[in-house]
Enzyme design. Structure first.
Site, PDB file in Angstrom:
ATOM      1  N   CYS A 127       3.279   0.253  -1.539  1.00  0.00           N
ATOM      2  CA  CYS A 127       3.072   0.958  -0.258  1.00  0.00           C
ATOM      3  C   CYS A 127       1.566   1.244  -0.191  1.00  0.00           C
ATOM      4  O   CYS A 127       1.119   2.328  -0.531  1.00  0.00           O
ATOM      5  CB  CYS A 127       3.858   2.261  -0.231  1.00  0.00           C
ATOM      6  SG  CYS A 127       5.588   2.065  -0.668  1.00  0.00           S
ATOM      7  N   ALA A 148      -1.178   0.941   2.222  1.00  0.00           N
ATOM      8  CA  ALA A 148      -2.138   1.400   3.242  1.00  0.00           C
ATOM      9  C   ALA A 148      -2.326   2.916   3.191  1.00  0.00           C
ATOM     10  O   ALA A 148      -1.366   3.628   2.914  1.00  0.00           O
ATOM     11  CB  ALA A 148      -1.644   0.994   4.624  1.00  0.00           C
ATOM     12  N   GLY A 198      -6.507   3.390  -0.421  1.00  0.00           N
ATOM     13  CA  GLY A 198      -7.293   4.195  -1.355  1.00  0.00           C
ATOM     14  C   GLY A 198      -6.969   3.896  -2.815  1.00  0.00           C
ATOM     15  O   GLY A 198      -7.860   3.752  -3.652  1.00  0.00           O
ATOM     16  N   LYS A 199      -5.671   3.775  -3.101  1.00  0.00           N
ATOM     17  CA  LYS A 199      -5.303   3.558  -4.506  1.00  0.00           C
ATOM     18  C   LYS A 199      -5.541   2.112  -4.923  1.00  0.00           C
ATOM     19  O   LYS A 199      -5.823   1.845  -6.087  1.00  0.00           O
ATOM     20  CB  LYS A 199      -3.869   4.024  -4.763  1.00  0.00           C
ATOM     21  CG  LYS A 199      -3.768   5.535  -4.603  1.00  0.00           C
ATOM     22  CD  LYS A 199      -2.462   6.112  -4.993  1.00  0.00           C
ATOM     23  CE  LYS A 199      -2.430   7.593  -4.639  1.00  0.00           C
ATOM     24  NZ  LYS A 199      -2.519   7.858  -3.189  1.00  0.00           N
ATOM     25  N   CYS A 216       2.613  12.771  -1.980  1.00  0.00           N
ATOM     26  CA  CYS A 216       1.684  13.890  -1.729  1.00  0.00           C
ATOM     27  C   CYS A 216       2.434  15.041  -1.064  1.00  0.00           C
ATOM     28  O   CYS A 216       1.933  15.661  -0.128  1.00  0.00           O
ATOM     29  CB  CYS A 216       0.473  13.448  -0.932  1.00  0.00           C
ATOM     30  SG  CYS A 216       0.864  12.597   0.584  1.00  0.00           S
TER      31      CYS A 216
HETATM   32  C1  LIG Z   1       1.537   7.535   1.022  1.00  0.00           C
HETATM   33  S1  LIG Z   1       1.194   6.177   2.001  1.00  0.00           S
HETATM   34  C2  LIG Z   1       0.353   5.119   0.872  1.00  0.00           C
HETATM   35  C3  LIG Z   1      -1.077   5.497   0.646  1.00  0.00           C
HETATM   36  C4  LIG Z   1      -1.849   4.447  -0.135  1.00  0.00           C
HETATM   37  N1  LIG Z   1      -1.187   4.121  -1.381  1.00  0.00           N
HETATM   38  C5  LIG Z   1      -3.258   4.880  -0.406  1.00  0.00           C
HETATM   39  O1  LIG Z   1      -3.522   5.418  -1.505  1.00  0.00           O
HETATM   40  O2  LIG Z   1      -4.123   4.700   0.449  1.00  0.00           O
HETATM   41  C6  LIG Z   1       2.726   5.390   2.129  1.00  0.00           C
HETATM   42  C7  LIG Z   1       2.695   4.095   2.891  1.00  0.00           C
HETATM   43  O3  LIG Z   1       3.992   3.487   2.807  1.00  0.00           O
HETATM   44  C8  LIG Z   1       4.211   2.793   4.011  1.00  0.00           C
HETATM   45  N2  LIG Z   1       5.649   2.495   4.123  1.00  0.00           N
HETATM   46  C9  LIG Z   1       6.597   3.184   4.791  1.00  0.00           C
HETATM   47  N3  LIG Z   1       7.783   2.580   4.660  1.00  0.00           N
HETATM   48  C10 LIG Z   1       7.591   1.490   3.883  1.00  0.00           C
HETATM   49  C11 LIG Z   1       8.431   0.466   3.399  1.00  0.00           C
HETATM   50  N4  LIG Z   1       9.744   0.437   3.687  1.00  0.00           N
HETATM   51  N5  LIG Z   1       7.890  -0.506   2.646  1.00  0.00           N
HETATM   52  C12 LIG Z   1       6.576  -0.499   2.328  1.00  0.00           C
HETATM   53  N6  LIG Z   1       5.727   0.444   2.770  1.00  0.00           N
HETATM   54  C13 LIG Z   1       6.233   1.429   3.536  1.00  0.00           C
HETATM   55  C14 LIG Z   1       3.662   3.716   5.062  1.00  0.00           C
HETATM   56  O4  LIG Z   1       3.408   3.021   6.261  1.00  0.00           O
HETATM   57  C15 LIG Z   1       2.404   4.248   4.379  1.00  0.00           C
HETATM   58  O5  LIG Z   1       1.294   3.480   4.727  1.00  0.00           O
END
Ligand SMILES: C[S@@+](CC[C@H](N)C(=O)[O-])C[C@H]1O[C@@H](n2cnc3c(N)ncnc32)[C@H](O)[C@@H]1O
Length: 372
Positions: free
Chosen positions: A174, A176, A179-180, A300
Site C-alpha cells: 500500500c 502511496a 514516503g516509506k 497511523c
Molecule cells: C497509509 S497509506 C500508505 C502510505 C504509504 N505507505 C507512505 O508511507 O507514503 C495506505 C494506502 O493504501 C491504499 N489502499 C487502500 N486500499 C487498498 C487496497 N485494497 N490495496 C492496496 N492499497 C490500498 C490507500 O489508497 C493509501 O494510499
C-alpha cells in the site's frame, strides 16, 4: 551562518513561523560561507485554518480513554494542537545535500536512530528537532531530485523493522504517496522493489514521489502496480523476502481535522469495516512472502481494532506465521519516542507526546516459517 532570510531568531510556534516565512516570501538555507544552498517556498497558509472536528474528538475521547487509559490526556493535547507538531527531515542519499546537514545542526536538529537500533543503515539519515515546526517542502521539478523528505519520524520505524538488505526482493503493498518506499531505498539497494497502490490518483502521486527522489535508471527498475492489494498474494505467491503492509487506516491526525463534519461523522461507521480490509491485505501479504521472509504491518491510528486485534487474528488463523519481538526497538528509541504501555501484546504503538510529537504509529513484525 545565516539561518534564513528573515533573521536568525527561532520561531515561538508554527503559526508565527509561517507568518515570518510569508513575510520573507522564501526561506533560504545558507552554508557557512554565506553561499545560498537552496531557496524554498513557504508552507501553504491553509494550515492556519485547521480546526478540530468536534464529532471526531468526542468519538476519540470515548474510545481512546478506554484503550489508552491515563495516557490519552497527553496524546489528546498533542493531537489537537498542530502548533506542537514536529516534522523530521529524511535526507535523500541520491542527491546528497552536504551543506544541509550543517544548516540543520545549526538550527537545533540532530540525527535519530543512528547508533541506537540493531539495524540502522548508515545511508539512512534522518534529522529531527525537539521543537515544533517544519522545514518548507521542496517543489517537484522534472529532472531535479529533491534533497529531503518531511515526515513523521515514527514512519521510519516500520521501514527499519523490515531490515532491508541489498539484493532482497521487497513488496510495498500500500505504497502511496511513497514516503516509506523512499525510506526503504535510503536503507538498501533492493534486487527488486514492487510498489503497489489501489487508488488511481494516489498512484500518480506515488509515481511523482518516486521520480522526485530516485534517479531515473533506478525508477525504471521499480515495478509500480495498481492492484487491489488483497489480490497480490495470489498473483505472486512466495515471491518476496520482505513485505511492508502500511495499511489504509483511520489516520487519526487527519481525521481529527476533517473540514466536513458530516463526512467525518460518516467515517465513524465506515471505520468498522477497516479491520476486514486490513486482514485481507495481511493475508495476501503473507501469501506473497517466501517462507522465512519478514513482514511488517503498520498503521497511523491508535485504534486497537485496527492494530493489535488484526495481528492477533492473523496469528490465530495462520500456523505458519509467528510474531517477531521488537520490544528492543522500543527500548533503544525511548529517548525520542513515547510508546503506549503494552501488556503481553506483540507490536509497538508510538503515541504522540509533548516534545516527542511522533505517531500515532503501530508497528508489528511477523515471520513466515518454513513449515505450514
Ligand atoms: C497509509 S497509506 C500508505 C502510505 C504509504 N505507505 C507512505 O508511507 O507514503 C495506505 C494506502 O493504501 C491504499 N489502499 C487502500 N486500499 C487498498 C487496497 N485494497 N490495496 C492496496 N492499497 C490500498 C490507500 O489508497 C493509501 O494510499
Amino acid at each position: 551562518m545565516r539561518a534564513d532570510s528573515g533573521g536568525t531568531r527561532k520561531p515561538r510556534c508554527f503559526v508565527s513561523w509561517i507568518f515570518r516565512c510569508r513575510a520573507a516570501w522564501s526561506w533560504r538555507l545558507a552554508c557557512p560561507s554565506g553561499m545560498v544552498l537552496t531557496r524554498l517556498t513557504a508552507a501553504p497558509e491553509r494550515r492556519l485554518a485547521r480546526r478540530v472536528c468536534g464529532v471526531v474528538l468526542d468519538h476519540f475521547d470515548a474510545q481512546y480513554s478506554s484503550e489508552l487509559g491515563d495516557a490519552w490526556a497527553a496524546v489528546r493535547d498533542v493531537l489537537t494542537s498542530p502548533c506542537c507538531w514536529q516534522y523530521a527531515v529524511l535526507l535523500n542519499r541520491f542527491n546528497y545535500p552536504f551543506n544541509l546537514e550543517e544548516a540543520l545542526r545549526l538550527r537545533g536538529y540532530r540525527t535519530v536512530f543512528q547508533g541506537s537500533l540493531p539495524h540502522c543503515p548508515k545511508s539512512m539519515k534522518c534529522y529531527l528537532s525537539a521543537t515544533a515546526g517544519r522545514m518548507p517542502s521542496e517543489r517537484h521539478q522534472v529532472g531535479n531530485l529533491k534533497k529531503y523528505y518531511l515526515l513523521n519520524a515514527a514512519s521510519l520505524l516500520p521501514v527499519l523493522a523490515l531490515e532491508l538488505r541489498d539484493g532482497e526482493k521487497v513488496l510495498d503493498l500500500c505504497a502511496a504517496p511513497g514516503g516509506k518506499s523512499i525510506a526503504l531505498l535510503q536503507c538498501a539497494d533492493p534486487g527488486y522493489l514492487h510498489c503497489n497502490e489501489y487508488d488511481h490518483l494516489r498512484l500518480k502521486w506515488l509515481m511523482q514521489t518516486l521520480e522526485s527522489f530516485i534517479p531515473q535508471p533506478l525508477v525504471n527498475g521499480i515495478k509500480v502496480s495498481q492492484s487491489d492489494g488483497r489480490d497480490v498474494g495470489d498473483a505472486q505467491p512466495e515471491t518476496f523476502d520482505k513485505v511492508l503492509v502500511d495499511a489504509p487506516c483511520s489516520n487519526d491526525r487527519s481525521w481529527l481535522f476533517s473540514p466536513d463534519a458530516q463526512k467525518a461523522a460518516c467515517r465513524i461507521s465506515q471505520r468498522r469495516s477497516l479491520p476486514v480490509l486490513q486482514r485481507g491485505l495481511l493475508w495476501s501479504a503473507i501469501k506473497a512472502l517466501r517462507p522465512g521472509g519478514l513482514l511488517v504491518y503498520s498503521t497511523c491510528t491508535l485504534s486497537r481494532a485496527e492494530n493489535q486485534d488484526v495481528i492477533n487474528d492473523v496469528l490465530n488463523t495462520h500456523s505458519n506465521v509467528i510474531a517477531v519481538d521488537i520490544t528492543e526497538m522500543a527500548r533503544t528509541c525511548s529517548q525520542d519516542f513515547s510508546f503506549a504501555p503494552t501488556g503481553q501484546e506483540c507490536g509497538l504503538l508510538v503515541i504522540p507526546d509533548k516534545g516527542r510529537a511522533w505517531g500515532p504509529m503501530y508497528v508489528a513484525k511477523l515471520k513466515k516459517s518454513w513449515t505450514a
